[in-house]
Design a protein around this motif. Structure first.
Motif, PDB file in Angstrom:
ATOM      1  N   PHE A   1      96.252  59.903   5.835  1.00  0.00           N
ATOM      2  CA  PHE A   1      95.828  61.073   6.045  1.00  0.00           C
ATOM      3  C   PHE A   1      96.905  62.240   5.501  1.00  0.00           C
ATOM      4  O   PHE A   1      96.344  63.524   5.687  1.00  0.00           O
ATOM      5  CB  PHE A   1      96.164  61.298   7.753  1.00  0.00           C
TER       6      PHE A   1
ATOM      7  N   ARG B   1      92.451  57.634  13.869  1.00  0.00           N
ATOM      8  CA  ARG B   1      93.597  57.669  14.695  1.00  0.00           C
ATOM      9  C   ARG B   1      94.738  57.883  13.788  1.00  0.00           C
ATOM     10  O   ARG B   1      94.862  57.043  12.559  1.00  0.00           O
ATOM     11  CB  ARG B   1      93.787  56.458  15.540  1.00  0.00           C
ATOM     12  N   CYS B   2      95.741  58.577  14.327  1.00  0.00           N
ATOM     13  CA  CYS B   2      96.877  58.744  13.486  1.00  0.00           C
ATOM     14  C   CYS B   2      98.420  58.515  14.269  1.00  0.00           C
ATOM     15  O   CYS B   2      98.829  59.649  14.753  1.00  0.00           O
ATOM     16  CB  CYS B   2      97.142  60.015  12.493  1.00  0.00           C
TER      17      CYS B   2
ATOM     18  N   LYS C   1      90.762  52.809   6.193  1.00  0.00           N
ATOM     19  CA  LYS C   1      91.957  53.592   5.462  1.00  0.00           C
ATOM     20  C   LYS C   1      92.966  52.718   4.929  1.00  0.00           C
ATOM     21  O   LYS C   1      93.501  53.194   3.986  1.00  0.00           O
ATOM     22  CB  LYS C   1      92.321  54.710   6.554  1.00  0.00           C
TER      23      LYS C   1
ATOM     24  N   SER D   1     100.867  57.304  14.121  1.00  0.00           N
ATOM     25  CA  SER D   1     102.202  57.784  13.470  1.00  0.00           C
ATOM     26  C   SER D   1     102.717  59.269  13.848  1.00  0.00           C
ATOM     27  O   SER D   1     104.032  59.384  13.896  1.00  0.00           O
ATOM     28  CB  SER D   1     102.707  57.452  12.084  1.00  0.00           C
TER      29      SER D   1
ATOM     30  N   ASP E   1      98.605  54.923   7.938  1.00  0.00           N
ATOM     31  CA  ASP E   1      98.527  56.165   8.314  1.00  0.00           C
ATOM     32  C   ASP E   1      98.756  57.403   7.064  1.00  0.00           C
ATOM     33  O   ASP E   1      98.415  58.481   7.374  1.00  0.00           O
ATOM     34  CB  ASP E   1      99.346  56.768   9.518  1.00  0.00           C
TER      35      ASP E   1
ATOM     36  N   GLN F   1      97.363  59.649  20.730  1.00  0.00           N
ATOM     37  CA  GLN F   1      97.263  61.215  20.543  1.00  0.00           C
ATOM     38  C   GLN F   1      97.084  62.059  21.520  1.00  0.00           C
ATOM     39  O   GLN F   1      95.976  62.367  21.998  1.00  0.00           O
ATOM     40  CB  GLN F   1      95.949  61.263  19.524  1.00  0.00           C
TER      41      GLN F   1
ATOM     42  N   ASN G   1      88.216  53.405  10.406  1.00  0.00           N
ATOM     43  CA  ASN G   1      89.805  53.658  10.594  1.00  0.00           C
ATOM     44  C   ASN G   1      90.425  52.226  10.746  1.00  0.00           C
ATOM     45  O   ASN G   1      91.646  51.997  10.480  1.00  0.00           O
ATOM     46  CB  ASN G   1      90.018  54.138  12.053  1.00  0.00           C
TER      47      ASN G   1
ATOM     48  N   THR H   1      98.734  65.979  12.156  1.00  0.00           N
ATOM     49  CA  THR H   1      98.537  65.418  10.998  1.00  0.00           C
ATOM     50  C   THR H   1      96.949  65.053  10.889  1.00  0.00           C
ATOM     51  O   THR H   1      96.218  65.261   9.826  1.00  0.00           O
ATOM     52  CB  THR H   1      99.259  64.085  10.701  1.00  0.00           C
ATOM     53  N   LEU H   2      96.400  64.461  11.871  1.00  0.00           N
ATOM     54  CA  LEU H   2      95.119  64.252  12.141  1.00  0.00           C
ATOM     55  C   LEU H   2      94.302  65.659  12.098  1.00  0.00           C
ATOM     56  O   LEU H   2      93.125  65.847  11.519  1.00  0.00           O
ATOM     57  CB  LEU H   2      94.801  63.342  13.360  1.00  0.00           C
TER      58      LEU H   2
END
Length: 466
Positions: free
Chosen positions: A207, A251-252, A187, A254, A204, A303, A180, A260-261
């Motif tokens: 993803f 982790r996302c 990513k 945004s 992000d 999250q 991550n 989304t994750l």
């Protein structure tokens, strides 16, 4: 006449003593048999307590263990059965393990390759059985993947060497497939490759961007189907690998809803299982607090729907099924998470850092003992505590990479003694449980029907660094 009488009396006394002796011997034998039966029943109850737990959402008609391509015997694929990891014909596999994430990078250089063998040898000497290490390095120095789908064969051979050496030392591997964070590419490197950043997208986009997701799927396929240059065995067929992790700490930020994750996890988990249905699969996420958590817990969470505590663990893919959980040790919470084994993937204490947060070796050892103690208490009462991975074990001469958490076993005799003692306790438990369960557990395995590819178990995981 008197002599004959005395001889007869002596014979009668001797006969009586013989009778008493054999009576006592028989009584002792009966007591021993009763004790063995009691012990066997106790351990059989304990094993059944561990193996009969069914994951929420299972209807009871399907199998409770993962579909595997098993090599058989002690070195077969690790799989799950209820709140246990098992190997071979159903032998329990409780984990005492460690993290050493940079093994592939050291194996590239012939001058440091021996450090890989050294750390495995030292780990095996104190009974450690699982190592978590990176199976990625994207872009940059000593990159495994230099650009999308383009690999450095020498670096791939270095990873082959790590897998081969682990097998020689009877150590299994948990292999994350991407980071991550920006270290080792991560990513963000995939996003740069897809030039999504030029359109103003952040990391992000990994993803959600279709091109990036395609790059990652291709990378997954390349790693899982790799044939080891040292052993001739494809990674997806090698029981040395205990499990894959989709990402180290995904982790996302945004998308605070987590949707989304969640969607990315579901898509990539399906892809991994379509290529390799044999191995366990983890997400690698820390997990996040749930909707019913106190507001103070949710404050600042990136999250909010994904950080479980106190029984609020939310499976990150409802179907295929969740099978094991990597997470942080929380007091009183090792009784099983939705019927899954709980594996603490990173725990440790830094001996460096800011004043007031620095730890001494004795306090670090006390923390390690506390974590081990919590795992053993869970194990003994039939809970979900399946093992823990120390962060992190170093060989000598690698202090330049020490993040403050390094444990150099030859220089830390007290710590090594604690680790070895815990390994012996787990080995004793594994052996005793396997002995008393060899009929019931094996029969349960033999009677278990195979799952279809569409229903293959996905072993979604959480983990947290302490």
């Amino acid at each position: 006449m008197e002599t004959s009488y005395r001889e007869e009396e002596a014979r009668r006394k001797a006969s009586l003593l013989h009778c008493i002796f054999f009576f006592l011997l028989g009584a002792l034998a009966m007591a021993a048999a009763i004790a063995v039966l009691h012990e066997s029943s106790y351990w059989e109850w304990r094993c059944n307590r561990l193996t009969d737990i069914v994951v929420d959402g299972d209807d009871g008609d399907g199998p409770s263990s993962s579909e595997v391509v098993d090599g058989g015997g002690e070195w077969g694929m690790v799989r799950t059965r209820g709140a246990q990891f098992v190997v071979g014909g159903g032998r329990p596999f409780y984990v005492n393990g460690f993290n050493t994430y940079w093994l592939m990078v050291l194996a590239v250089d012939p001058s440091t390759r021996g450090k890989v063998t050294e750390v495995f040898r030292q780990a095996a000497a104190v009974g450690l059985t699982v190592c978590r290490t990176w199976a990625f390095n994207d872009g940059g120095w000593r990159a495994l993947q230099k650009s999308p789908g383009v690999y450095d064969e020498e670096v791939f051979k270095a990873l082959d060497f790590v897998v081969s050496e682990a097998r020689k030392h009877k150590i299994r591997l948990i292999l994350p497939l991407i980071n991550n964070w920006d270290d080792y590419g991560g990513k963000a490197q995939y996003v740069r490759w897809a030039q999504a950043a030029a359109a103003g997208a952040g990391a992000d986009a990994f993803f959600s961007d279709e091109t990036v997701r395609g790059y990652f799927k291709s990378h997954v396929t390349a790693v899982l189907t790799r044939v080891n240059a040292y052993t001739g065995v494809a990674y997806r067929d090698d029981p040395t690998i205990m499990a894959w992790e989709l990402m180290n700490e995904p982790r996302c930020a945004s998308d605070p809803t987590g949707d989304t994750l969640q969607a990315w996890i579901a898509e990539m988990a399906f892809h991994v299982k379509s290529v390799d249905p044999a191995h366990l699969l983890g997400v690698g996420a820390e997990g996040f607090y749930g909707p019913s958590s106190p507001p103070a817990r949710l404050r600042g969470e990136p999250q909010r729907r994904l950080r479980p505590r106190r029984g609020q663990l939310r499976p990150q893919t409802p179907r295929p099924r969740v099978r094991f959980c990597l997470r942080s040790p929380v007091p009183g919470e090792l009784g099983g998470v939705r019927g899954m084994p709980v594996l603490l993937a990173e725990f440790g204490v830094s001996t460096r850092g800011r004043p007031g947060r620095r730890s001494t070796r004795p306090s670090r050892d006390a923390f390690i003992e506390a974590v081990y103690g919590a795992m053993l208490r869970s194990t003994r009462r039939g809970g979900g505590g399946a093992g823990a991975l120390l962060w992190q074990v170093f060989p000598e001469g690698t202090d330049y990479m020490d993040d403050g958490y390094a444990v150099v076993l030859p220089r830390a005799a007290a710590t090594a003694g604690i680790v070895a003692a815990h390994s012996r306790r787990l080995q004793s438990f594994n052996s005793r449980c396997a002995w008393s369960c060899r009929w019931g557990c094996n029969k349960r395995d033999n009677d278990t029907a195979e799952t279809t590819t569409a229903e293959a178990d996905v072993d979604v995981s959480f983990h947290h660094e302490l």
